[in-house]
Design an enzyme around this catalytic site. Structure first.
Site, mmCIF file in Angstrom:
data_model
loop_
_atom_site.group_PDB
_atom_site.id
_atom_site.type_symbol
_atom_site.label_atom_id
_atom_site.label_comp_id
_atom_site.label_asym_id
_atom_site.label_seq_id
_atom_site.Cartn_x
_atom_site.Cartn_y
_atom_site.Cartn_z
ATOM 1 N N GLN A 38 0.832 -1.198 0.000
ATOM 2 C CA GLN A 38 0.000 0.000 0.000
ATOM 3 C C GLN A 38 0.870 1.253 0.000
ATOM 4 O O GLN A 38 1.853 1.339 0.732
ATOM 5 C CB GLN A 38 -0.985 0.009 1.159
ATOM 6 C CG GLN A 38 -0.386 -0.184 2.535
ATOM 7 C CD GLN A 38 -1.453 -0.253 3.609
ATOM 8 O OE1 GLN A 38 -2.601 0.119 3.402
ATOM 9 N NE2 GLN A 38 -1.073 -0.731 4.777
ATOM 10 N N HIS A 54 -3.153 -0.023 -3.497
ATOM 11 C CA HIS A 54 -4.093 0.441 -2.477
ATOM 12 C C HIS A 54 -4.494 1.893 -2.763
ATOM 13 O O HIS A 54 -5.637 2.201 -3.009
ATOM 14 C CB HIS A 54 -3.528 0.298 -1.065
ATOM 15 C CG HIS A 54 -4.513 0.631 0.011
ATOM 16 N ND1 HIS A 54 -4.740 1.922 0.434
ATOM 17 C CD2 HIS A 54 -5.316 -0.148 0.755
ATOM 18 C CE1 HIS A 54 -5.658 1.934 1.371
ATOM 19 N NE2 HIS A 54 -6.025 0.672 1.592
ATOM 20 N N LYS A 71 -9.616 -8.317 7.899
ATOM 21 C CA LYS A 71 -8.767 -7.288 8.497
ATOM 22 C C LYS A 71 -8.386 -7.740 9.895
ATOM 23 O O LYS A 71 -9.139 -7.582 10.850
ATOM 24 C CB LYS A 71 -9.495 -5.948 8.500
ATOM 25 C CG LYS A 71 -8.622 -4.783 8.854
ATOM 26 C CD LYS A 71 -9.277 -3.454 8.538
ATOM 27 C CE LYS A 71 -9.189 -3.104 7.076
ATOM 28 N NZ LYS A 71 -9.641 -1.723 6.803
ATOM 29 N N CYS A 122 -2.007 -0.457 8.109
ATOM 30 C CA CYS A 122 -0.697 0.191 8.220
ATOM 31 C C CYS A 122 -0.383 0.486 9.677
ATOM 32 O O CYS A 122 0.782 0.590 10.065
ATOM 33 C CB CYS A 122 -0.706 1.483 7.412
ATOM 34 S SG CYS A 122 -2.058 2.608 7.858
#
Length: 415
Positions: A173, A195, A331, A361
């Site tokens: 990402q 991303h 997730k 992140c």
């Protein structure tokens, strides 16, 4: 091998907590932060430092097993648990979780994680997803240390899964630095990218989607230029519901736009994550399914990835059963204990829906390495390079842990 003590330390994550609602409403950038007032409860600023808690299990033989409690960047949004601050939750771990684990034998990961996952706080609430996430990592590490095995082998054994000695495609990402960081991902030959963090209509998507179209065109050309003839990654772009906002959730208009995106991305395969945010699990399933069905009718081969409102194992089952998406993001911090991630991957695969072991992140290196073992055992279609938004660091952590583990497993298989 028993657990003789549980200790904890405050930590930082690889990124920040961001108030998604305030960002969607258009707060301005100010350097690396944002101006304006936060909108989500618990936030003191639109962007604030990400915090974690390292949970450590002291074992009888002196070894230390560890796991990192962490929550996603957009905590408190899309039905998630509230902001996770170390000072608020370390006392809960030491006073309420530790007594459940001290004295326990490290002989079964699934049994031990159930002691935390299925228990309630004195007020009747479940433990914060971040606590369950970190404690389950520590338990898996502890069982692996007690059995002198990798965490991958523990999962394979306890879930009766086949050992497949192949890497999982890694998804990088870029964050807001979607051009230079895309270059980094291309040079490192990431399997899935970028991303791109398309979380605002006016500045990133375009009121008619024109900014994203321009970016996809640039990205396709850049991959062809830098990557060479033998590099064809999957394009996966997270739009945080902005397509639904721009096109007023009009399925026909969104299908037309997706057709333009597909043409611009060709010959690369394209996935769009979170095209709209319907504000509830039920609404999101209905709208995603309607869009997915319409795309198929019109022959548009862009895959839909579910993210918002697809937070828990139970949510993922609902999305999979409804065939509301081509792929579900699992997730990891949102699901609590990592056993839920394992079971969610297996459930999605069983019914032919793509599985993506994602996360945030805003996690830690420890959580990223554990996710590698979860992925090598459960075999999702892709996994996220994490933590951080710099590409290099997260990709290195995940890539190297995967290759180290595969080398160990191949060595043991060959003995």
């Amino acid at each position: 091998m028993k657990i003789i003590e549980v200790i904890a330390s405050p930590g930082l994550t690889g990124f920040y907590f961001d108030d998604q609602q305030a960002i969607k409403e258009g707060v301005a950038h100010d350097g690396f932060t944002y101006t304006g007032e936060p909108k989500t409860p618990g936030f003191k600023a639109v962007r604030q430092r990400g915090e974690s808690i390292s949970v450590m299990l002291i074992l009888e033989d002196g070894q230390v097993a560890s796991g990192d409690c962490a929550a996603v960047q957009y905590s408190g949004a899309g039905g998630r648990d509230p902001l996770f601050l170390a000072k608020d939750f370390i006392p809960i771990i030491l006073e309420e979780i530790a007594p459940k684990l001290v004295g326990q034998e490290l002989d079964s990961f699934r049994h031990l994680v159930g002691l935390v996952e299925n228990s309630k706080r004195p007020n009747g609430d479940r433990y914060h997803t971040a606590i369950r996430y970190g404690v389950s990592q520590a338990i898996l590490d502890g069982v692996a240390k007690s059995k002198k095995k990798t965490m991958t082998e523990v999962i394979l054994e306890e879930y009766d899964l086949p050992m497949i000695l192949k890497p999982i495609p890694i998804f990088t990402q870029t964050g807001d630095d979607r051009y230079d960081n895309a270059d980094k991902a291309i040079i490192k030959r990431a399997g899935v990218l970028p991303h791109a963090l398309i979380n605002n209509v006016e500045t990133k998507l375009g009121k008619d989607g024109e900014l994203l179209l321009d970016y996809v065109e640039w990205l396709r050309n850049r991959i062809m230029t830098l990557g060479g003839d033998d590099y064809r990654p999957v394009l996966h772009i997270d739009v945080y519901g902005t397509i639904g906002i721009a096109f007023e959730d009009d399925t026909e208009r969104m299908v037309e736009y997706f057709a333009k995106l597909e043409k611009m991305a060709s010959p690369l395969h394209l996935r769009i994550e979170g095209p709209m945010d319907a504000g509830s699990v039920k609404g999101q399933i209905e709208q995603l399914k309607s869009l997915r069905d319409a795309l198929k009718v019109h022959g548009v081969n862009v895959e839909i990835v579910a993210d918002e409102w697809c937070n828990t194992y139970e949510d993922i089952v609902k999305f999979v059963d409804a065939k509301a998406a081509d792929m579900v993001q699992i997730k990891t911090p949102d699901l609590g204990g990592i056993q839920n991630t394992i079971e969610a991957v297996l459930y999605a695969k069983k019914f032919g829906i793509g599985a993506y072991v994602g996360g945030s992140c805003n996690e830690t290196d420890g959580g990223a390495r554990t996710a590698v073992h979860v992925s090598l055992a459960s075999r999702p279609d892709q996994m996220l390079a994490k933590p951080g938004m710099g590409v290099d660091e997260g990709f290195m952590i995940v890539h190297n842990e995967m290759n180290r583990t595969l080398a160990v497993l191949k060595y043991r298989e060959g003995k």
